[in-house]
Design a protein around this motif. Structure first.
Motif, PDB file in Angstrom:
ATOM      1  N   GLY A 182      14.180  42.596  68.190  1.00  0.00           N
ATOM      2  CA  GLY A 182      14.853  43.833  67.808  1.00  0.00           C
ATOM      3  C   GLY A 182      16.339  43.781  68.135  1.00  0.00           C
ATOM      4  O   GLY A 182      16.894  42.727  68.477  1.00  0.00           O
ATOM      5  N   LEU A 183      16.990  44.925  68.061  1.00  0.00           N
ATOM      6  CA  LEU A 183      18.428  44.991  68.258  1.00  0.00           C
ATOM      7  C   LEU A 183      18.759  45.176  69.737  1.00  0.00           C
ATOM      8  O   LEU A 183      18.280  46.099  70.394  1.00  0.00           O
ATOM      9  N   TYR A 184      19.574  44.272  70.247  1.00  0.00           N
ATOM     10  CA  TYR A 184      20.111  44.346  71.605  1.00  0.00           C
ATOM     11  C   TYR A 184      21.608  44.058  71.538  1.00  0.00           C
ATOM     12  O   TYR A 184      22.134  43.617  70.513  1.00  0.00           O
ATOM     13  N   ASP A 185      22.290  44.271  72.657  1.00  0.00           N
ATOM     14  CA  ASP A 185      23.722  43.976  72.700  1.00  0.00           C
ATOM     15  C   ASP A 185      23.988  42.479  72.643  1.00  0.00           C
ATOM     16  O   ASP A 185      24.975  42.030  72.061  1.00  0.00           O
ATOM     17  N   SER A 186      23.133  41.689  73.274  1.00  0.00           N
ATOM     18  CA  SER A 186      23.334  40.235  73.276  1.00  0.00           C
ATOM     19  C   SER A 186      22.005  39.527  73.489  1.00  0.00           C
ATOM     20  O   SER A 186      21.030  40.122  73.983  1.00  0.00           O
ATOM     21  N   TYR A 187      21.983  38.248  73.111  1.00  0.00           N
ATOM     22  CA  TYR A 187      20.791  37.403  73.229  1.00  0.00           C
ATOM     23  C   TYR A 187      21.222  36.047  73.790  1.00  0.00           C
ATOM     24  O   TYR A 187      22.299  35.544  73.455  1.00  0.00           O
ATOM     25  N   LEU A 188      20.386  35.452  74.604  1.00  0.00           N
ATOM     26  CA  LEU A 188      20.632  34.089  75.072  1.00  0.00           C
ATOM     27  C   LEU A 188      19.289  33.390  75.244  1.00  0.00           C
ATOM     28  O   LEU A 188      18.517  33.712  76.149  1.00  0.00           O
TER      29      LEU A 188
END
Length: 259
Positions: A182-188
């Motif tokens: 889903g939508l988050y501020d950032s991904y790593l």
């Protein structure tokens, strides 16, 4: 006593009584400390005939909220004069270093306003850095070493964030699948990918850390890869029989069909 005699031999005696009066002593403290915004009342006894302060006041007391040296001159009932001084020091109010705080998934956080002599929190705590587990406003009144007080309020906000890659899974060799978050501020992802989509095509551990409004969440899955079954055999004619040999890469659940 004075005795005088004139040229005719006549004499006269007179007496003058001289009385000693101690100088008046207007006693006030040598130093008065107040907090910014407060005032100091400088007062002396009323047992004097007159008062003259350095501010121009003529009563037995004055009030001031300014730092400085103040003096008073008094005249006693005997007419003698006395003098005293006092230093007024205005101490600044303690400065509270407070910023709004964030807790993640209602995990407790520690508030800290710096060091002071005493603390009085709105939730009843009296320590410098209480632990709070409920979002909302928290106010504190602190007292410094000069006895001065100041108050402030901080707002504790909460952000709930979670991420799920699903359970551990198995894929067939050569196949692959996409995981779309889903939508988050950032991904790593563990391979350095910073998008919300990850392609899984081989065995291994896949993990991702996401952030939302200052909070982070983590999840990982274990992917197991299995080979596609390949059905293969050889035949050898050994008259009058034919011998068949299984050459498949997997030997589970074999089913022979001779028509």
């Amino acid at each position: 006593m004075l005795n005088v005699v004139d040229t005719l031999g006549c004499g006269h005696t007179d007496t003058l009584n001289v009385l000693y009066a101690a100088p008046p002593n207007p006693t006030i403290p040598a130093q008065v400390n107040i907090c910014d915004g407060d005032s100091a009342l400088l007062s002396i006894s009323t047992n004097f005939a007159s008062f003259n302060w350095s501010t121009g006041a003529t009563g037995n007391s004055i009030s001031t909220s300014n730092s400085g040296i103040y003096y008073v001159t008094v005249t006693g009932l005997s007419g003698c004069v006395g003098f005293d001084t006092v230093q007024v020091i205005v101490n600044p109010l303690p400065q509270i270093n407070f910023v709004d705080s964030l807790m993640c998934n209602l995990n407790p956080i520690r508030l800290d306003v710096g060091w002071f002599s005493s603390f009085d929190w709105s939730n009843g705590d009296t320590v410098q850095n209480p632990i709070v587990s409920v979002p909302g406003p928290y106010s504190v009144t602190v007292t410094d070493q000069n006895g001065c007080q100041n108050s402030d309020t901080v707002l504790v906000k909460n952000t709930n964030v979670s991420v799920s890659l699903g359970g551990d899974t198995t894929i067939c060799s050569g196949d692959g699948s996409f995981v779309i978050l889903g939508l988050y501020d950032s991904y790593l992802w563990n391979d350095g990918n910073t998008g919300n989509t990850q392609y899984i095509a081989s065995a291994g551990t896949y993990s991702v850390t996401v952030s939302q409004s200052g909070c982070t969440a983590f999840d990982e899955i274990e992917v197991t890869e299995i080979l596609y079954p390949i059905s293969e055999f050889s035949a050898y004619l050994n008259t009058p029989d034919v011998e068949f040999t299984n050459l498949s890469n997997l030997n589970d659940n074999l089913l022979w069909d001779f028509g």
